[in-house]
Scaffold this motif. Structure first.
Motif, mmCIF file in Angstrom:
data_model
loop_
_atom_site.group_PDB
_atom_site.id
_atom_site.type_symbol
_atom_site.label_atom_id
_atom_site.label_comp_id
_atom_site.label_asym_id
_atom_site.label_seq_id
_atom_site.Cartn_x
_atom_site.Cartn_y
_atom_site.Cartn_z
ATOM 1 N N GLN A 1 -0.597 4.223 0.302
ATOM 2 C CA GLN A 1 -1.442 5.221 0.967
ATOM 3 C C GLN A 1 -0.885 5.546 2.355
ATOM 4 N N ASN A 2 -1.343 6.654 2.891
ATOM 5 C CA ASN A 2 -0.941 7.030 4.243
ATOM 6 C C ASN A 2 -1.542 6.048 5.252
ATOM 7 N N ARG A 3 -0.735 5.719 6.250
ATOM 8 C CA ARG A 3 -1.191 4.815 7.305
ATOM 9 C C ARG A 3 -0.895 5.442 8.658
ATOM 10 N N SER A 4 -1.732 5.115 9.628
ATOM 11 C CA SER A 4 -1.572 5.689 10.970
ATOM 12 C C SER A 4 -1.614 4.587 12.010
ATOM 13 N N SER B 1 0.845 -1.197 0.000
ATOM 14 C CA SER B 1 0.000 0.000 0.000
ATOM 15 C C SER B 1 0.881 1.246 0.000
ATOM 16 N N SER C 1 4.057 6.718 5.594
ATOM 17 C CA SER C 1 3.723 6.197 4.276
ATOM 18 C C SER C 1 5.003 5.717 3.593
#
Length: 311
Positions: A62-65, A60, A89
């Motif tokens: 995409q941004n992850r938190s 992925s 990310s």
């Protein structure tokens, strides 16, 4: 014979389908051939070599938190409890970065454990050099320190730390109570100082107002006294003019001017009697006293008459 044909057609279709792979938007697929990295596939429909080329991992981009909760100890041995939110990310979509993301760690769990422990260790090391009273004001400094310390490490792993938000920083209950008492006492001190300043300003303004009122009253009294003096002077001037005119007319008629003085004397006694209002005024009513008073008034009349010769 027909069954064999159907089987061959089915195998052909399956073989054809295995030549294509679909990659979802926001992800990149990494393929291997005989267990070795081959290439990365962008989002969409991609062709791959059937049988021997396999999709190893989907990454992925995409941004992850992730949320963090951990404890640190300050230089003065105070426990600090952190609640933070980590946003990260993939660094970029270059081939070398994708290879690092795909093969640097055995699985996603291992990567997350390394990422969390690295950030926690960096924050603990920073907090260990600060005092408990300083920590609350160092949220931004902590974030900048963590980014500076681990950016290069995360880049080697193929990731980038975008943001680290310190959502909550707390201490032991006893420390929190003492901090609350300090804040309350400081607020009371500030309130007392403000009240004192307000009282000082109020009294200063009142004193200034009283001073201005006294100045205005004194100025008004001075002007009134000046006007009273001017009135008395004008009255005396008019009396002198009237007496001089009457004396001249009596001289022209060959009359004794002392009659005027006698008339003024009797008129004064009359006014004393009418307007005395209970006050006691002693007058010498004897003939000698009247003669003495008449002589004094005639002498004053001579002084006030500019036309009479002076001895």
């Amino acid at each position: 014979m027909q069954i064999a044909t159907y089987v061959i057609i089915l195998l052909a279709v399956l073989f054809l389908l295995s030549c294509f792979v679909t990659v979802q938007q926001g992800t990149i697929a990494v393929t291997t051939i005989f267990g070795k990295y081959n290439r990365s596939l962008p989002p969409g429909l991609n062709f791959k070599i059937p049988v021997i080329e396999k999709v190893f991992k989907r990454i992925s981009i995409q941004n992850r938190s992730v949320e963090l909760e951990f404890q640190a100890i300050t230089i003065d041995q105070a426990n600090v409890y952190f609640k933070a939110m980590l946003l990260y990310s993939v660094w970029n979509q270059q081939e070398e970065t994708i290879k690092n993301v795909a093969f640097k760690f055995m699985d996603e769990r291992s990567f997350m454990q390394a990422l969390v422990r690295t950030i926690e260790g960096s924050i603990r090391g920073f907090v260990a050099t600060k005092r408990q009273s300083e920590v609350l004001g160092l949220r931004r400094d902590i974030t900048e320190h963590v980014k500076e310390q681990i950016d290069q490490t995360l880049e080697e792993w193929g990731y980038h730390l975008q943001d680290l938000q310190m959502n909550d920083i707390t201490f032991d209950e006893a420390i929190m109570r003492s901090m609350a008492q300090v804040v309350a006492s400081n607020n009371l001190k500030a309130a007392a100082e403000n009240e004192g300043q307000a009282l000082l300003i109020t009294k200063t303004k009142a004193a200034e107002a009283d001073g201005n009122a006294i100045k205005i009253a004194a100025e008004a009294e001075r002007q009134a006294a000046q006007l009273r003096g001017m009135g008395v002077a004008l009255f005396r001037e008019e009396v002198a003019k009237g007496m001089s005119l009457a004396a001249k007319e009596m001289q022209q008629a060959n009359l004794d001017t002392s009659v005027i003085l006698f008339s003024m004397w009797t008129e004064a006694i009359k006014n004393f009697a009418e307007n005395g209002k209970g006050n006691v005024i002693f007058l010498d009513g004897s003939s000698e006293g009247m003669d003495k008073t008449m002589q004094q008034m005639m002498a004053m009349n001579k002084l006030m008459d500019p036309g009479m010769p002076k001895k």
